[in-house]
Design a protein around this motif. Structure first.
Motif, PDB file in Angstrom:
ATOM      1  N   TYR A  58       0.843  -1.193   0.000  1.00 37.55           N
ATOM      2  CA  TYR A  58       0.000   0.000   0.000  1.00 37.55           C
ATOM      3  C   TYR A  58       0.883   1.249   0.000  1.00 37.55           C
ATOM      4  O   TYR A  58       1.851   1.311   0.738  1.00 37.55           O
ATOM      5  CB  TYR A  58      -0.868   0.059   1.268  1.00 37.55           C
ATOM      6  N   ARG A  59       0.509   2.230  -0.792  1.00 39.33           N
ATOM      7  CA  ARG A  59       1.111   3.566  -0.696  1.00 39.33           C
ATOM      8  C   ARG A  59       0.154   4.395   0.155  1.00 39.33           C
ATOM      9  O   ARG A  59      -1.052   4.388  -0.099  1.00 39.33           O
ATOM     10  CB  ARG A  59       1.259   4.204  -2.071  1.00 39.33           C
ATOM     11  N   ILE A  60       0.676   5.085   1.114  1.00 37.10           N
ATOM     12  CA  ILE A  60      -0.158   5.925   1.972  1.00 37.10           C
ATOM     13  C   ILE A  60      -0.547   7.161   1.165  1.00 37.10           C
ATOM     14  O   ILE A  60       0.325   7.873   0.663  1.00 37.10           O
ATOM     15  CB  ILE A  60       0.583   6.311   3.272  1.00 37.10           C
ATOM     16  N   LYS A  61      -1.851   7.418   1.054  1.00 42.97           N
ATOM     17  CA  LYS A  61      -2.337   8.484   0.172  1.00 42.97           C
ATOM     18  C   LYS A  61      -2.841   9.715   0.909  1.00 42.97           C
ATOM     19  O   LYS A  61      -2.775  10.814   0.373  1.00 42.97           O
ATOM     20  CB  LYS A  61      -3.475   7.940  -0.695  1.00 42.97           C
ATOM     21  N   THR A  62      -3.389   9.554   2.104  1.00 42.38           N
ATOM     22  CA  THR A  62      -4.109  10.671   2.725  1.00 42.38           C
ATOM     23  C   THR A  62      -3.437  11.266   3.951  1.00 42.38           C
ATOM     24  O   THR A  62      -3.880  12.305   4.430  1.00 42.38           O
ATOM     25  CB  THR A  62      -5.521  10.225   3.142  1.00 42.38           C
TER      26      THR A  62
END
Length: 177
Positions: A58-62
């Motif tokens: 997962y790439r952290i987006k928020t």
């Protein structure tokens, strides 16, 4: 011996933590350097053995800055939202989700996942003393150091950590190039 390290360890976990099942265990970890290139890993063990085909990145987006609590909440919320939406890759729910961290990380995740905490068991494993934190219990559970159950949790946590760091290094390397 191998059976004790896998099936036996799952049975011991169920007994010690009061779980109905620990057949499918997922563990999540966050990796970043001072809040940059934030990524997370999700690893899966089935019957106490690695299920590498079920690993997720997962790439952290928020989340802005260095905030592991919110990063972990984002990842678990996204994982469970994909299951709810009927995504085949996320359809099978785990019996147990292990959070790499302590009491704070566990509380943050439980708050974020809401009703899911009634369907899935969540625990966190704190590194220094290898304390197991469970919801609604202020004191940690201390498993014996030579326990196969603890060794299984450590293997899962270490694998999540390794997978997250490898993904982070690749992400950071691409950005630098």
């Amino acid at each position: 011996r191998e059976r004790e390290r896998t099936f036996g360890a799952c049975d011991m976990l169920c007994e010690r933590l009061g779980l109905k099942s620990a057949r499918r265990i997922e563990c999540y970890d966050i990796s970043h350097i001072s809040g940059t290139d934030k990524v997370a890993s999700g690893v899966c063990f089935i019957n106490g053995a690695k299920a590498a085909g079920e690993y997720r990145k997962y790439r952290i987006k928020t989340v802005e800055g260095n905030d592991d609590f919110h990063c972990m909440a984002e990842v678990l919320t996204r994982r469970l939202a994909r299951a709810k939406a009927g995504d085949d890759k996320f359809a099978e729910l785990p019996d147990l989700i292990v959070i790499d961290g302590g009491k704070g990380q566990l509380s943050s995740v439980l708050e974020a996942v809401g009703e899911w905490s009634e369907r899935i068991n969540f625990i966190s494993l704190a590194k220094r003393e290898e304390e197991v934190f469970v919801p609604h219990q202020s004191e940690p559970i201390i498993l014996p150091r030579d326990s196969y159950a603890l060794k299984l949790l450590q293997r899962i946590r270490d694998e999540a950590h390794r997978f997250a760091i490898t993904f982070h290094r690749g992400t950071r390397g691409k950005r630098m190039r």
